[in-house]
Scaffold this motif. Structure first.
Motif: not given
Length: 231
Positions: A153, A174, A177, A181-183, A186
């Motif tokens: 991210d 997406t 995610a 662990g991608s926000d 953010l």
């Protein structure tokens, strides 16, 4: 010619950046798609073809270093008639063939239009590259840059010409995610900060209608192109 490298290409290529063909007809809108390896460029091209092929006449030029892998994927999945898909084997770093020496790609685009035209839209897919990949304005009229959440991210925050200057930034996968662990919030904030108002869309191509935001953007560019604009 590339705006930073004033080169006159041989004969049939000198009109590449011109909106009107030598025969007086307006040529197809050319959109380039770049991005890192595995970000989903070919999947995005395939989804765009499936979504738009009943609305407009589309052609595709793919780039790989030594193979026809991406073109073969599109052919196997029958996203377009075979005569509307062609491949360029760059033999070098992908950005070279889309930005520095565009002659092979320009020849492929123009020959595709001559053989399968008239076309409304030509998608030029770069081979997988890094965040510096950009297209020559002598080759394409607009650029899409595809990144994915699995790459981290922090990718929008890292910037690079692909992220910051592409006409459309696509944040793909997406749906992954939560697993990597991608926000997404953010990523959206960082992309907005980097791009100065240029559009950003989020996609999950495995979901129904997942390419919709990109297809809508392409439709907007086509509408402007048909009326003589470029935006």
């Amino acid at each position: 010619m590339h705006r930073d490298h004033p080169v006159t290409f041989p004969g049939r290529h000198t009109h590449g950046a011109q909106a009107v063909r030598p025969d007086g007809r307006r040529r197809a809108l050319r959109i380039g798609l770049g991005g890192p390896v595995g970000s989903g460029k070919t999947a995005t091209v395939a989804a765009l073809c499936r979504t738009l092929r009943d609305e407009v006449a589309i052609g595709v030029v793919t780039n790989d270093i030594y193979t026809r892998e991406d073109a073969d994927f599109l052919l196997r999945n029958a996203v377009l008639p075979a005569e509307r898909i062609t491949a360029v084997e760059t033999g070098a770093c992908p950005h070279t063939a889309i930005r520095d020496d565009i002659s092979a790609n320009l020849e492929a685009v123009e020959e595709l239009e001559e053989a399968a035209g008239p076309l409304d839209l030509v998608l030029v897919e770069s081979g997988g590259d890094n965040l510096t990949a950009t297209f020559s304005h002598g080759l394409v009229d607009a650029q899409v840059f595809v990144i994915d959440v699995a790459g981290g991210d922090d990718i929008p925050r890292k910037g690079g010409p692909g992220v910051t200057t592409a006409d459309l930034l696509v944040v793909n996968k997406t749906d992954l995610a939560p697993y990597v662990g991608s926000d997404l919030g953010l990523m959206a904030r960082d992309a907005k900060a980097q791009r100065g108002g240029l559009p950003v869309v989020f996609t999950a191509l495995t979901r129904p209608g997942g390419v919709g935001p990109v297809a809508d953007w392409v439709r907007g560019r086509l509408a402007a192109w048909r009326t003589g604009g470029t935006q």
